[in-house]
Motif scaffolding. Structure first.
Motif, PDB file in Angstrom:
ATOM      1  N   SER B  20      33.942  -7.536 -23.557  1.00  0.00           N
ATOM      2  CA  SER B  20      32.979  -6.239 -24.307  1.00  0.00           C
ATOM      3  C   SER B  20      33.760  -6.863 -25.782  1.00  0.00           C
ATOM      4  CB  SER B  20      34.049  -5.193 -24.089  1.00  0.00           C
ATOM      5  OG  SER B  20      35.481  -5.081 -24.787  1.00  0.00           O
ATOM      6  N   ARG B  21      33.109  -6.128 -26.942  1.00  0.00           N
ATOM      7  CA  ARG B  21      33.318  -5.849 -28.596  1.00  0.00           C
ATOM      8  C   ARG B  21      34.685  -6.198 -28.397  1.00  0.00           C
ATOM      9  NH1 ARG B  21      29.776  -4.409 -31.808  1.00  0.00           N
ATOM     10  NH2 ARG B  21      28.277  -3.817 -30.292  1.00  0.00           N
ATOM     11  N   LEU B  22      36.124  -5.249 -27.513  1.00  0.00           N
ATOM     12  CA  LEU B  22      36.988  -5.854 -27.608  1.00  0.00           C
ATOM     13  C   LEU B  22      38.110  -7.345 -28.280  1.00  0.00           C
ATOM     14  CD1 LEU B  22      38.649  -3.296 -25.438  1.00  0.00           C
ATOM     15  CD2 LEU B  22      38.947  -2.961 -27.714  1.00  0.00           C
ATOM     16  N   LEU B  23      36.836  -8.232 -27.730  1.00  0.00           N
ATOM     17  CA  LEU B  23      37.814  -9.634 -27.937  1.00  0.00           C
ATOM     18  C   LEU B  23      37.754  -9.841 -29.036  1.00  0.00           C
ATOM     19  CD1 LEU B  23      35.832 -11.249 -24.913  1.00  0.00           C
ATOM     20  CD2 LEU B  23      38.153 -11.387 -25.722  1.00  0.00           C
ATOM     21  N   VAL B  24      36.740  -9.195 -29.812  1.00  0.00           N
ATOM     22  CA  VAL B  24      36.533  -9.002 -31.148  1.00  0.00           C
ATOM     23  C   VAL B  24      37.662  -8.789 -32.633  1.00  0.00           C
ATOM     24  CG1 VAL B  24      35.426  -8.888 -34.179  1.00  0.00           C
ATOM     25  CG2 VAL B  24      34.222  -9.151 -30.986  1.00  0.00           C
ATOM     26  N   ALA B  25      37.909  -7.382 -31.668  1.00  0.00           N
ATOM     27  CA  ALA B  25      39.528  -7.301 -31.930  1.00  0.00           C
ATOM     28  C   ALA B  25      40.435  -7.564 -32.027  1.00  0.00           C
ATOM     29  CB  ALA B  25      39.367  -5.715 -31.430  1.00  0.00           C
ATOM     30  N   LEU B  26      40.828  -8.433 -30.417  1.00  0.00           N
ATOM     31  CA  LEU B  26      41.542  -9.108 -30.319  1.00  0.00           C
ATOM     32  C   LEU B  26      41.628 -10.473 -30.996  1.00  0.00           C
ATOM     33  CD1 LEU B  26      43.898 -10.009 -27.996  1.00  0.00           C
ATOM     34  CD2 LEU B  26      41.627 -11.641 -26.644  1.00  0.00           C
ATOM     35  N   LEU B  27      40.589 -10.836 -30.963  1.00  0.00           N
ATOM     36  CA  LEU B  27      40.937 -11.827 -32.344  1.00  0.00           C
ATOM     37  C   LEU B  27      41.173 -11.584 -34.134  1.00  0.00           C
ATOM     38  CD1 LEU B  27      39.485 -14.775 -32.251  1.00  0.00           C
ATOM     39  CD2 LEU B  27      37.432 -14.521 -33.007  1.00  0.00           C
ATOM     40  N   ALA B  28      40.893 -10.175 -34.074  1.00  0.00           N
ATOM     41  CA  ALA B  28      41.655 -10.033 -35.720  1.00  0.00           C
ATOM     42  C   ALA B  28      42.760  -9.570 -35.245  1.00  0.00           C
ATOM     43  CB  ALA B  28      40.283  -8.259 -35.357  1.00  0.00           C
ATOM     44  N   VAL B  29      43.117  -9.265 -34.672  1.00  0.00           N
ATOM     45  CA  VAL B  29      44.593  -8.784 -34.193  1.00  0.00           C
ATOM     46  C   VAL B  29      45.957 -10.161 -34.439  1.00  0.00           C
ATOM     47  CG1 VAL B  29      46.604  -7.751 -32.779  1.00  0.00           C
ATOM     48  CG2 VAL B  29      44.445  -6.590 -33.352  1.00  0.00           C
ATOM     49  N   ALA B  30      45.021 -11.137 -33.308  1.00  0.00           N
ATOM     50  CA  ALA B  30      45.237 -12.470 -33.307  1.00  0.00           C
ATOM     51  C   ALA B  30      45.417 -12.708 -34.687  1.00  0.00           C
ATOM     52  CB  ALA B  30      45.182 -13.064 -31.999  1.00  0.00           C
ATOM     53  N   ILE B  31      44.942 -12.766 -35.175  1.00  0.00           N
ATOM     54  CA  ILE B  31      44.877 -13.234 -36.308  1.00  0.00           C
ATOM     55  C   ILE B  31      45.273 -12.888 -37.622  1.00  0.00           C
ATOM     56  CG2 ILE B  31      42.900 -14.602 -38.646  1.00  0.00           C
ATOM     57  CD1 ILE B  31      41.393 -15.056 -36.476  1.00  0.00           C
ATOM     58  N   GLY B  32      45.162 -11.470 -37.470  1.00  0.00           N
ATOM     59  CA  GLY B  32      46.110 -10.596 -38.750  1.00  0.00           C
ATOM     60  C   GLY B  32      48.320 -10.863 -37.729  1.00  0.00           C
ATOM     61  N   ALA B  33      48.273 -10.908 -36.954  1.00  0.00           N
ATOM     62  CA  ALA B  33      49.389 -10.905 -36.131  1.00  0.00           C
ATOM     63  C   ALA B  33      49.899 -13.105 -36.660  1.00  0.00           C
ATOM     64  CB  ALA B  33      49.352 -10.729 -34.816  1.00  0.00           C
ATOM     65  N   THR B  34      49.130 -13.530 -35.852  1.00  0.00           N
ATOM     66  CA  THR B  34      49.737 -14.885 -37.017  1.00  0.00           C
ATOM     67  C   THR B  34      49.600 -15.179 -38.612  1.00  0.00           C
ATOM     68  OG1 THR B  34      47.692 -15.468 -35.062  1.00  0.00           O
ATOM     69  CG2 THR B  34      48.626 -17.662 -37.144  1.00  0.00           C
ATOM     70  N   ILE B  35      48.922 -14.649 -39.061  1.00  0.00           N
ATOM     71  CA  ILE B  35      49.501 -14.466 -40.592  1.00  0.00           C
ATOM     72  C   ILE B  35      50.409 -13.853 -40.961  1.00  0.00           C
ATOM     73  CG2 ILE B  35      48.634 -14.465 -43.350  1.00  0.00           C
ATOM     74  CD1 ILE B  35      46.306 -15.896 -41.379  1.00  0.00           C
ATOM     75  N   LEU B  36      50.850 -12.323 -40.272  1.00  0.00           N
ATOM     76  CA  LEU B  36      51.788 -12.094 -40.214  1.00  0.00           C
ATOM     77  C   LEU B  36      52.831 -12.766 -40.418  1.00  0.00           C
ATOM     78  CD1 LEU B  36      53.736  -9.186 -40.493  1.00  0.00           C
ATOM     79  CD2 LEU B  36      53.046  -8.925 -38.020  1.00  0.00           C
ATOM     80  N   SER B  37      53.185 -12.974 -38.624  1.00  0.00           N
ATOM     81  CA  SER B  37      54.281 -13.840 -38.300  1.00  0.00           C
ATOM     82  C   SER B  37      54.489 -14.970 -39.139  1.00  0.00           C
ATOM     83  CB  SER B  37      54.521 -14.389 -37.045  1.00  0.00           C
ATOM     84  OG  SER B  37      53.759 -14.987 -36.376  1.00  0.00           O
ATOM     85  N   GLY B  38      53.641 -15.711 -39.122  1.00  0.00           N
ATOM     86  CA  GLY B  38      53.654 -16.989 -40.096  1.00  0.00           C
ATOM     87  C   GLY B  38      54.399 -16.719 -40.768  1.00  0.00           C
ATOM     88  N   LEU B  39      53.266 -16.051 -41.997  1.00  0.00           N
ATOM     89  CA  LEU B  39      54.218 -15.778 -43.229  1.00  0.00           C
ATOM     90  C   LEU B  39      55.287 -15.276 -43.405  1.00  0.00           C
ATOM     91  CD1 LEU B  39      51.301 -14.328 -45.718  1.00  0.00           C
ATOM     92  CD2 LEU B  39      51.707 -16.296 -45.278  1.00  0.00           C
ATOM     93  N   VAL B  40      55.794 -14.399 -42.297  1.00  0.00           N
ATOM     94  CA  VAL B  40      56.993 -14.092 -42.515  1.00  0.00           C
ATOM     95  C   VAL B  40      57.877 -14.928 -42.356  1.00  0.00           C
ATOM     96  CG1 VAL B  40      58.695 -12.469 -41.152  1.00  0.00           C
ATOM     97  CG2 VAL B  40      56.609 -11.453 -41.826  1.00  0.00           C
ATOM     98  N   THR B  41      57.570 -16.016 -41.362  1.00  0.00           N
ATOM     99  CA  THR B  41      58.702 -17.255 -41.006  1.00  0.00           C
ATOM    100  C   THR B  41      59.538 -17.880 -41.917  1.00  0.00           C
ATOM    101  OG1 THR B  41      57.560 -16.989 -38.723  1.00  0.00           O
ATOM    102  CG2 THR B  41      58.910 -19.539 -39.395  1.00  0.00           C
ATOM    103  N   ILE B  42      58.305 -18.212 -43.250  1.00  0.00           N
ATOM    104  CA  ILE B  42      58.177 -18.926 -44.468  1.00  0.00           C
ATOM    105  C   ILE B  42      59.026 -18.402 -45.034  1.00  0.00           C
ATOM    106  CG2 ILE B  42      56.688 -19.889 -46.203  1.00  0.00           C
ATOM    107  CD1 ILE B  42      54.262 -20.256 -43.983  1.00  0.00           C
ATOM    108  N   TYR B  43      58.561 -16.836 -45.461  1.00  0.00           N
ATOM    109  CA  TYR B  43      58.750 -16.010 -46.197  1.00  0.00           C
ATOM    110  C   TYR B  43      60.698 -17.169 -46.220  1.00  0.00           C
ATOM    111  CZ  TYR B  43      60.224 -11.330 -48.425  1.00  0.00           C
ATOM    112  OH  TYR B  43      60.753 -10.155 -49.195  1.00  0.00           O
TER     113      TYR B  43
END
Ligand SMILES: Nc1ncnc2c1ncn2[C@@H]1O[C@H](COP(=O)(O)OP(=O)(O)OP(=O)(O)O)[C@@H](O)[C@H]1O
Ligand SMILES: [Mg+2]
Lengths: 225, 378
Positions: B20-43
């Motif tokens: 379903s559309r929820l895949l879009v949400a999955l993508l959004a969450v995955a991208i958000g989480a990528t940025i989050l964990s990436g930036l925190v790692t860099i941080y």
């Protein structure tokens, strides 16, 4: 004994009087048909009997209790425990198999029981199709799944709104046979239909016109059954 | 069958079979989480990275003689150096300066630990080679220009020794050093060579230390040395330590801001997607209610689907985030990043929390669906 009593029921939507002063008694084990032209208030009446809507006026006595004053939550409980619903458009959950669709009703009621659900599908002749998705079933088969689901929790009252409306004759007669079986088992059944043949199977037919009971036909007398 | 089993079957079927559309949400969450964990790692990795980066700009702490003393005793200097935590030391370069003459031209000659200099001042640019044997020297670019020396030339140093005696020695130029600073006017040789020439040993004028530590740690080290070794006066090289601190603070503020914005966007995306999902599934919700589902069941099912995606997206994102951080780090610092295992559960939990929050409103609207719609045949 009466399972259901409608007393002076009215339902008003804005300035549309969908139902006006309906009085009706349905006894335990009876099979009742409701007929009437489009817009005469048949579905509105089913919604009220099925605890999905409340009347604007009057009272509904189901199984000895007045349900017209119940809260939405109370209505949900009554609907779950006492009513089995069958729809013209079947309304199966598209992403669940036939078996799972039946089990959903068990799930909301009490405990999902795969064996029992399978037996219910067997009884409507769909034991072999249990693992199929609704999209893989014909209309008649979907309707039978819907019936199996309506029966699974042993409701005291079965409500069917145009159950054969979308079916061809062959499937209509299969569905009617199941209804006859339910009736023989002592279930109380109320069926809305446009089809006189279907209506004739019931013991009585209530004809609605403009939200009012126009007449009540006793089929057994008329047909001499 | 247990109710939980049926519940899981329902929500996983919905996710798997509806694609379903929820895949879009999955993508959004995955991208958000990528940025989050990436930036925190860099941080968390940036201070370390940046520290190492700044260490290539030379010493950040120097030890000079306290009071009016002209020099520090070598053992005293060693006591001070020993107070710096071993694992934070990048390089230590002790210096002894003497003024000697090359061709009657007075020149400052520095005796030092040449290996220590290479570590403490990696930015020195050498033409030729670092001295590997005794009697070879590095000369500053200015000295080379003045006296016209190239790598391989020899030179003679003479002057006055420790006891007032005249001293003289020959050296080979192994390399020419450019730093852009005063070092270009100096001659560098092994401390032992200078001591042999001067006829005494154990005296240092300054010790340059390159330490991988933040401002607070450096302050502590300075305090510790001044308290324990009175003959030495430790000084921070403000130019280096302060710019390191400023860059860090600014960078971390930026990372923080970006993370918050990304999480907000993720939330908005998940919320709108869930709204659409609820609208799309009004009939199904009505049906479930008609079958006797309570509002609570409806909420639990939708939240279940949402949170499942939140967790999955979080998991995906924490992996991708590490890759993202790795790529950034390789490009910016040309160093690998250290993996933070704790970040996986943290990212997953944050993703779940964000999706949960984003689902609240849409799920509430799901409970408003009227079961009567299933009979009206809308
Ligand atoms: N939610 C509603 N808001 C406003 N009017 C409504 C609503 N539900 C039903 N009505 C009106 O009430 C009247 C009776 O509608 P109902 O659906 O009960 O008819 P029906 O007998 O089932 O018709 P059909 O045979 O076409 O299904 C109609 O005029 C309809 O427009
Ligand atoms: Mg209708």
């Amino acid at each position: 004994m009466n399972l259901l009593e409608l007393k002076d029921i009215s339902k008003i939507y804005g300035n549309v009087k969908a139902l006006q002063d309906i009085n009706l008694e349905v006894s335990q084990g009876e099979w009742l048909s409701i007929m009437g032209p489009s817009g005469s208030g048949k579905s509105t009446m089913m919604n009220i009997i099925g605890c999905m809507d409340k009347p604007s006026n009057g009272s509904v006595i189901l199984d000895g209790a007045d349900i017209s004053k119940e809260s939405a939550r109370g209505l949900t409980d009554i609907r779950r425990d006492k009513i089995g619903l069958i729809f013209q458009q079947f309304h199966l959950i598209s992403y669940l198999t036939a078996l799972e669709n039946v089990m959903v009703a068990q799930y909301y009621h009490s405990m999902p029981d795969e064996k029992e659900a399978l037996e219910a599908l067997d009884r409507v002749g769909l034991g072999e199709r249990a693992k199929h998705l609704p999209s893989q079933l014909s209309g008649g088969e979907q309707q039978r799944v819907c019936i199996a689901r309506a029966l699974i929790n042993y409701p005291m009252l079965i409500l069917a709104d145009e159950p054969t409306g979308n079916l061809d004759e062959a499937n209509e007669s299969i569905v009617l046979d199941i209804f006859k079986q339910m009736h023989a088992d002592g279930r109380t059944i109320i069926v809305v239909t446009h089809d006189p043949e279907v209506a004739l199977q019931a013991q009585r037919t209530v004809v609605l016109e403009h939200g009012k009971v126009a007449r009540i036909i006793n089929n057994e007398q008329d047909t001499g059954r | 069958m247990k109710r939980q089993t049926m519940y899981l079957r329902m929500i996983t079927s919905s996710l798997v079979r509806r694609r379903s559309r929820l895949l879009v949400a999955l993508l959004a969450v995955a991208i958000g989480a990528t940025i989050l964990s990436g930036l925190v790692t860099i941080y968390y990795d940036v201070p370390r990275q940046l520290g190492q980066e700044f260490r290539s700009y030379g010493a950040n702490l120097i030890l000079v003689p306290a009071g009016d003393e002209p020099s520090i005793d070598r053992d005293t200097a060693q006591r001070a150096v020993d107070l710096i935590p071993k694992d934070e030391v990048v390089g230590i370069a002790p210096y002894r300066y003497e003024t000697l003459k090359i061709n009657e031209q007075p020149t400052v000659v520095a005796g030092t630990d040449l290996e220590g200099v290479q570590k403490a001042s990696p930015y020195w640019f050498i033409t030729g080679e670092w001295p590997t044997s005794s009697k070879s020297v590095l000369i500053g670019q200015e000295v080379a220009d003045l006296i016209r020396l190239t790598p391989g030339s020899s030179l003679t140093l003479n002057g006055t020794g420790a006891e007032g005696q005249a001293v003289s020695a020959n050296f080979t130029v192994s390399g020419i050093v450019q730093t852009g600073g005063t070092e270009e006017a100096f001659v560098f040789m092994a401390l032992a060579d200078l001591e042999a020439m001067m006829g005494d040993s154990g005296k240092l004028n300054v010790v340059e230390c390159s330490i991988s530590a933040d401002q607070d740690d450096l302050d502590k080290i300075v305090k510790n040395i001044s308290n324990n070794v009175e003959e030495v006066s430790p000084r921070l090289v403000k130019r280096v330590t302060e710019s390191e601190g400023t860059v860090l603070t600014k960078l971390q503020a930026l990372v923080y801001l970006v993370t918050v914005v990304v999480l907000l966007l993720t939330m908005i995306c998940v919320a709108t997607t869930m709204m659409a999902v609820v609208a799309e599934r009004r009939k199904e919700i009505g049906l479930k209610k008609a079958l006797g589902a309570s509002n609570k069941s409806i909420v639990i099912e939708f939240l279940g689907e949402g949170l499942f995606f939140g967790a999955l997206g979080g998991l995906l994102g924490s992996g991708l985030g590490f890759l993202f951080a790795q790529v950034v780090s390789m490009n910016v610092f040309t160093r690998a990043i250290s993996f933070q295992p704790l970040l996986i559960p943290v990212t997953v939990v944050v993703s779940i929390a964000i999706t949960g929050l984003a689902c609240l409103l849409p799920v509430r609207s799901a409970t408003d669906v009227d079961p009567a719609i299933v009979l009206r045949g809308e």
